[in-house]
Design an enzyme around this catalytic site. Structure first.
Site, PDB file in Angstrom:
ATOM      1  N   GLY A  53       0.809  -1.228   0.000  1.00  0.00           N
ATOM      2  CA  GLY A  53       0.000   0.000   0.000  1.00  0.00           C
ATOM      3  C   GLY A  53       0.832   1.263   0.000  1.00  0.00           C
ATOM      4  O   GLY A  53       0.413   2.294   0.526  1.00  0.00           O
ATOM      5  N   LEU A  54       2.023   1.156  -0.592  1.00  0.00           N
ATOM      6  CA  LEU A  54       2.848   2.334  -0.841  1.00  0.00           C
ATOM      7  C   LEU A  54       3.255   3.105   0.407  1.00  0.00           C
ATOM      8  O   LEU A  54       3.303   4.331   0.400  1.00  0.00           O
ATOM      9  CB  LEU A  54       2.113   3.279  -1.799  1.00  0.00           C
ATOM     10  CG  LEU A  54       2.652   3.204  -3.214  1.00  0.00           C
ATOM     11  CD1 LEU A  54       1.718   3.942  -4.163  1.00  0.00           C
ATOM     12  CD2 LEU A  54       4.043   3.805  -3.283  1.00  0.00           C
ATOM     13  N   CYS A  91      -0.153   0.513  -9.224  1.00  0.00           N
ATOM     14  CA  CYS A  91      -0.117  -0.146  -7.914  1.00  0.00           C
ATOM     15  C   CYS A  91      -1.455  -0.844  -7.676  1.00  0.00           C
ATOM     16  O   CYS A  91      -2.504  -0.197  -7.729  1.00  0.00           O
ATOM     17  CB  CYS A  91       0.147   0.845  -6.785  1.00  0.00           C
ATOM     18  SG  CYS A  91       0.092  -0.006  -5.182  1.00  0.00           S
TER      19      CYS A  91
HETATM   20  O1  RRO Z   1       3.319  -0.604  -2.284  1.00  0.00           O
HETATM   21  C1  RRO Z   1       2.662  -1.505  -2.861  1.00  0.00           C
HETATM   22  O2  RRO Z   1       1.719  -2.071  -2.328  1.00  0.00           O
HETATM   23  C2  RRO Z   1       2.947  -1.909  -4.234  1.00  0.00           C
HETATM   24  C3  RRO Z   1       3.062  -1.016  -5.271  1.00  0.00           C
HETATM   25 BR1  RRO Z   1       3.024   0.807  -5.019  1.00  0.00          BR
HETATM   26  C4  RRO Z   1       3.207  -1.489  -6.596  1.00  0.00           C
HETATM   27  O3  RRO Z   1       3.298  -0.735  -7.575  1.00  0.00           O
HETATM   28  N1  RRO Z   1       3.228  -2.821  -6.786  1.00  0.00           N
HETATM   29  C5  RRO Z   1       3.127  -3.690  -5.781  1.00  0.00           C
HETATM   30  O4  RRO Z   1       3.146  -4.904  -6.014  1.00  0.00           O
HETATM   31  N2  RRO Z   1       2.988  -3.226  -4.490  1.00  0.00           N
END
Ligand code: RRO
Length: 304
Positions: free
Chosen positions: A71-72, A133
């Site tokens: 979740g970034l 994402c």
């Molecule tokens: O941070 C994440 O949950 C995440 C991102 Br932003 C993304 O682009 N791809 C991913 O697998 N996890």
């Protein structure tokens, strides 16, 4: 053989890059090897303001893959620069290209993220726009899943930076979205992001992660990603960065033959922190075995 390539105007000593979110900010790997052997690194996405990310648990090992719902989580662009700017500036001086990643929930937030990179992050060579994402409810894959949504993010930020804009694509509708991104002014494409999946603990009947739908990455998605890179290669003229389950030099070579100029190591960094330099030397051995003087002769050299 000559391993150097040019991607979106960046001359890289070799094609090996790291996938955003799987490599921290590079310095975490210095205890294991000299990161400046890599052609490029891509740092974890940052928003203009800090984000907390999703509740735990948010990663699990599954068959031939990892599933994540991070979740970034990130400290915001300014804190990222304060903490890692000195290290990344020194790495750039050694010739490893630095790709930073911009994220947002809305077009306005993508613009703010890019503007903060302009203000605080002079050491970055290119900006990757993450429009894919799978783990944020707005922005991310919600925008990158359609040609107009993905192109809209590029159009919104295009005038805010002179640096190359790379777009991290969602694993859907590749040909059409690649053409829309080219028309919108993107300089390169990186693909693919993780593929939405689910992992269920059958004993407790509960989701293994706090959020049931989350991104699957690793060997399980590798050959899907190779097919998508080939689709993008046929659909547009933009340089491509192939991402998806690269565990060996031969996995990287498949992406090169399918049309990729760069390749990013992702999940493998989490399995073994020395994966990226090993994959680079295996890739170099493969290029030598092909009787060419430069790896560029092998880009898109796949024959049906
Ligand atoms: O941070 C994440 O949950 C995440 C991102 Br932003 C993304 O682009 N791809 C991913 O697998 N996890």
């Amino acid at each position: 053989p000559d391993m150097s390539v040019t991607f979106a105007g960046l001359s890289c000593k070799n094609p090996v890059n790291t996938a955003s979110g799987t490599y921290g900010q590079g310095c975490q790997f210095e205890p294991f090897y000299d990161v400046s052997v890599l052609g490029a690194i891509t740092t974890k996405g940052c928003s203009a303001e800090p984000w907390e990310g999703n509740p735990a648990p948010r990663t699990a090992e599954i068959t031939a893959a990892i599933i994540n719902s991070v979740g970034l989580e990130n400290p915001g662009v300014e804190a990222f620069s304060k903490t890692y700017g000195e290290y990344l500036t020194a790495l750039a001086v050694k010739g490893t290209r630095i790709i930073v990643q911009a994220v947002g929930h809305t077009l306005e937030e993508y613009i703010e993220s890019v503007e903060k990179y302009e203000e605080f992050v002079p050491f970055a060579d290119a900006i990757e726009l993450n429009v894919s994402c799978p783990n944020v409810s707005a922005g991310g894959a919600a925008m990158g899943g359609t040609p107009s949504g993905a192109a809209g993010v590029v159009q919104a930020v295009r005038s805010r930076t002179k640096r190359p804009l790379i777009v991290k694509m969602a694993p859907v509708n590749i040909a059409e979205i690649a053409r829309a991104l080219e028309a919108a002014g993107a300089d390169g494409l990186s693909l693919i992001n993780s593929i939405p999946g689910m992992a269920i603990d059958v004993h407790t009947r509960r989701s293994r992660l706090a959020r049931p739908v989350a991104g699957v990455s690793g060997p399980a998605i590798h050959n899907i990603a190779v097919r998508m890179v080939w689709e993008a290669y046929k659909a547009c003229k933009l340089p491509l960065c192939g991402i998806g389950g690269i565990m060996t030099g031969e996995d990287a070579a498949e992406f090169i033959l399918a049309g990729a100029t760069l390749v990013s190591v992702g999940t493998a960094n989490m399995v073994d922190p020395t994966s990226a330099p090993r994959i680079l030397s295996e890739l170099e051995a493969w290029v030598a075995s092909q009787g060419v003087s430069s790896i560029t002769e092998l880009i898109g050299a796949f024959e049906c």
